[in-house]
Motif scaffolding. Structure first.
Motif, PDB file in Angstrom:
ATOM      1  N   ILE A  88      -3.100  -0.402  -3.256  1.00  0.00           N
ATOM      2  CA  ILE A  88      -3.787   0.490  -2.083  1.00  0.00           C
ATOM      3  C   ILE A  88      -2.877   0.322  -1.091  1.00  0.00           C
ATOM      4  N   GLU A  89      -2.567   1.582  -0.835  1.00  0.00           N
ATOM      5  CA  GLU A  89      -1.431   1.669   0.317  1.00  0.00           C
ATOM      6  C   GLU A  89      -2.208   1.296   1.752  1.00  0.00           C
ATOM      7  N   GLY A  90      -1.463   0.435   2.449  1.00  0.00           N
ATOM      8  CA  GLY A  90      -2.095  -0.021   3.800  1.00  0.00           C
ATOM      9  C   GLY A  90      -3.087  -1.385   3.671  1.00  0.00           C
ATOM     10  N   LEU A  91      -3.230  -1.704   2.514  1.00  0.00           N
ATOM     11  CA  LEU A  91      -4.249  -2.865   2.387  1.00  0.00           C
ATOM     12  C   LEU A  91      -3.422  -4.151   3.099  1.00  0.00           C
ATOM     13  N   VAL A  92      -3.820  -4.975   3.723  1.00  0.00           N
ATOM     14  CA  VAL A  92      -3.388  -5.925   4.517  1.00  0.00           C
ATOM     15  C   VAL A  92      -4.044  -7.244   4.525  1.00  0.00           C
ATOM     16  N   ILE A  93      -3.385  -8.428   3.997  1.00  0.00           N
ATOM     17  CA  ILE A  93      -3.886  -9.882   4.035  1.00  0.00           C
ATOM     18  C   ILE A  93      -3.470 -10.637   5.364  1.00  0.00           C
ATOM     19  N   LEU A  94      -4.520 -10.989   6.321  1.00  0.00           N
ATOM     20  CA  LEU A  94      -3.828 -11.611   7.422  1.00  0.00           C
ATOM     21  C   LEU A  94      -4.183 -13.100   6.926  1.00  0.00           C
TER      22      LEU A  94
END
Length: 160
Positions: free
Chosen positions: A49-55
């Motif tokens: 998924i474009e732009g999914l981020v895990i911080l």
């Protein structure tokens, strides 16, 4: 030590996958989006998924209340910078933020973009799990991986 199969099929043997990723021992596909003294941001490309981020926290903790004051400040600052980059560089209007404490991983927050195609799974927070499973099981192809890597590169450029 645990054997873990990464999204690219590579098998790694580590005590903690999050420790291995945040320390640089294991490189996530697409690379590091942004890194601070206390946090590391990347995408699990198994969910294309474009732009999914895990911080993720660099320190091995699982709960929000375990963050030091410095980590709390860093967390909110980098979280808001990532969200701004998602909006400005990728045109992502809405995201769902998720973090849970019953995990074997480090404290981490998922920023899951909300795209029009996702509404077929519903409009509430309950739709996110089916969306993630759909992406992992039905969208994991070269075309979508390429779009995800481009989004990772865009966010990386925007944040560094």
């Amino acid at each position: 030590m645990r054997k873990i199969t990464l999204s690219n099929g590579k098998i790694v043997e580590v005590e903690c996958l999050s420790c291995a990723i945040t320390s640089g021992l294991v490189k996530p596909d697409g690379g590091v989006i942004v890194e601070t003294q206390y946090f590391h941001a990347h995408q699990d490309v198994a969910y294309p998924i474009e732009g999914l981020v895990i911080l993720a926290s660099k320190r091995h903790i699982t709960c929000l209340d375990e963050l030091t004051d410095e980590e709390k400040n860093d967390y909110i600052n980098i979280l808001s910078r990532i969200r701004k980059a998602q909006r400005e560089a990728l045109g992502i209007e809405y995201v769902y933020y998720f973090y849970n404490e019953d995990t074997t991983h480090h404290f981490h927050t998922w920023l899951v973009p909300r795209y029009e195609w996702m509404y077929e799974f519903g409009r509430s927070v309950e739709s996110v799990r089916p969306v993630l499973l759909h992406a992992r099981n039905k969208m994991n192809d070269i075309y979508n991986r390429k779009k995800v890597i481009q989004a990772i590169d865009t966010l990386t450029d925007e944040l560094n």
